[in-house]
Write a protein that holds these residues in place. Sequence first.
Motif, mmCIF file in Angstrom:
data_model
loop_
_atom_site.group_PDB
_atom_site.id
_atom_site.type_symbol
_atom_site.label_atom_id
_atom_site.label_comp_id
_atom_site.label_asym_id
_atom_site.label_seq_id
_atom_site.Cartn_x
_atom_site.Cartn_y
_atom_site.Cartn_z
ATOM 1 N N ALA A 198 5.419 -11.154 13.892
ATOM 2 C CA ALA A 198 6.149 -11.698 12.625
ATOM 3 C C ALA A 198 7.122 -12.495 13.364
ATOM 4 O O ALA A 198 7.727 -12.288 14.279
ATOM 5 N N GLU A 199 7.434 -13.734 12.635
ATOM 6 C CA GLU A 199 8.502 -14.883 13.034
ATOM 7 C C GLU A 199 9.695 -14.325 12.176
ATOM 8 O O GLU A 199 9.633 -14.232 10.786
ATOM 9 N N ILE A 200 10.665 -14.392 12.823
ATOM 10 C CA ILE A 200 12.005 -13.687 12.231
ATOM 11 C C ILE A 200 13.186 -14.793 12.186
ATOM 12 O O ILE A 200 13.314 -15.196 13.347
ATOM 13 N N ASP A 201 13.774 -14.673 11.264
ATOM 14 C CA ASP A 201 14.863 -15.830 11.106
ATOM 15 C C ASP A 201 16.110 -15.308 12.046
ATOM 16 O O ASP A 201 16.636 -14.247 11.496
ATOM 17 N N PRO A 202 16.569 -15.895 13.035
ATOM 18 C CA PRO A 202 17.366 -15.297 14.031
ATOM 19 C C PRO A 202 19.036 -15.108 13.207
ATOM 20 O O PRO A 202 19.537 -14.158 13.539
ATOM 21 N N THR A 203 19.172 -15.994 12.685
ATOM 22 C CA THR A 203 20.560 -15.882 11.567
ATOM 23 C C THR A 203 20.599 -14.592 10.668
ATOM 24 O O THR A 203 21.567 -14.108 10.744
ATOM 25 N N ASP B 82 21.679 -11.897 12.704
ATOM 26 C CA ASP B 82 22.736 -11.799 13.704
ATOM 27 C C ASP B 82 22.644 -12.225 15.120
ATOM 28 O O ASP B 82 23.148 -11.557 15.955
ATOM 29 N N MET B 83 21.304 -13.053 15.377
ATOM 30 C CA MET B 83 20.956 -13.299 16.792
ATOM 31 C C MET B 83 21.077 -15.157 16.798
ATOM 32 O O MET B 83 20.040 -15.501 17.379
ATOM 33 N N GLY B 84 21.899 -15.805 16.464
ATOM 34 C CA GLY B 84 21.871 -17.130 16.185
ATOM 35 C C GLY B 84 22.296 -17.759 17.275
ATOM 36 O O GLY B 84 22.025 -19.225 17.261
ATOM 37 N N HIS B 85 22.866 -17.371 18.141
ATOM 38 C CA HIS B 85 23.521 -18.031 19.371
ATOM 39 C C HIS B 85 22.441 -18.224 20.391
ATOM 40 O O HIS B 85 22.059 -17.217 21.090
ATOM 41 N N VAL B 86 22.207 -19.809 20.934
ATOM 42 C CA VAL B 86 21.362 -19.658 22.055
ATOM 43 C C VAL B 86 21.850 -20.441 23.096
ATOM 44 O O VAL B 86 22.635 -21.493 22.914
ATOM 45 N N MET B 87 21.661 -20.077 24.323
ATOM 46 C CA MET B 87 21.982 -20.894 25.467
ATOM 47 C C MET B 87 20.922 -21.251 26.395
ATOM 48 O O MET B 87 19.832 -20.249 26.219
ATOM 49 N N ILE B 88 20.809 -22.305 27.097
ATOM 50 C CA ILE B 88 19.949 -22.669 27.989
ATOM 51 C C ILE B 88 20.614 -22.608 29.388
ATOM 52 O O ILE B 88 21.818 -22.809 29.532
ATOM 53 N N VAL B 89 20.071 -21.748 30.211
ATOM 54 C CA VAL B 89 20.524 -21.313 31.547
ATOM 55 C C VAL B 89 19.678 -21.998 32.699
ATOM 56 O O VAL B 89 18.393 -21.715 32.689
ATOM 57 N N HIS B 90 20.270 -22.819 33.496
ATOM 58 C CA HIS B 90 19.361 -23.393 34.674
ATOM 59 C C HIS B 90 19.703 -22.623 35.784
ATOM 60 O O HIS B 90 21.017 -22.131 36.013
ATOM 61 N N VAL B 91 18.885 -22.079 36.383
ATOM 62 C CA VAL B 91 19.221 -21.185 37.583
ATOM 63 C C VAL B 91 18.652 -21.692 38.809
ATOM 64 O O VAL B 91 17.605 -22.064 39.093
ATOM 65 N N ASN B 92 19.412 -21.603 40.018
ATOM 66 C CA ASN B 92 19.081 -21.919 41.433
ATOM 67 C C ASN B 92 19.068 -20.749 42.189
ATOM 68 O O ASN B 92 19.935 -19.904 42.159
#
Length: 156
Positions: free
Chosen positions: A56-61, A64-74
Amino acid sequence: MKRNLDPIDRRILNELQAHGRMSIVDLAERVHLTKTPCSERVKRLERDGVICGYSAEIDPTEVDMGHVMIVHVNLAKTSDRSLEDFNRAVRLIPEVQSCLMIAGPFDYMLKVRTRNITEFRELLGEQISQLPSVMQTHSFAVMESVKETSMIELRN
């Protein structure tokens, strides 16, 4: 392994990606088959691993899971063992929605979804930065999600 999919298989897969809950009767009608051959094709696609599952596709907002971050990892080292250890450990963090190994100035790119920046900061410090061989991370706040999809358009 690459599968040889005929045009009907491709139509079935496109329809199921867009409307995963549709009945076999509705699916058969949309792809111009009768119910039994359509059902047999879907079962074969599942058995062959082309269809990996349903969700099922869930609307994150709304959850209460609307905060998204992209993390680059070395990583400090990129031996096969180090990569395997990192891969195994990152799969255990449910907030990491996507982990991509990158050929470029960093080793991995993570998409991380949390409730807010405070929760993200805790996750970064307590879990992500503690993953095997992590040397450095760079985090980027997502301001707006313009397009997100897991659909793969299959052309005839």
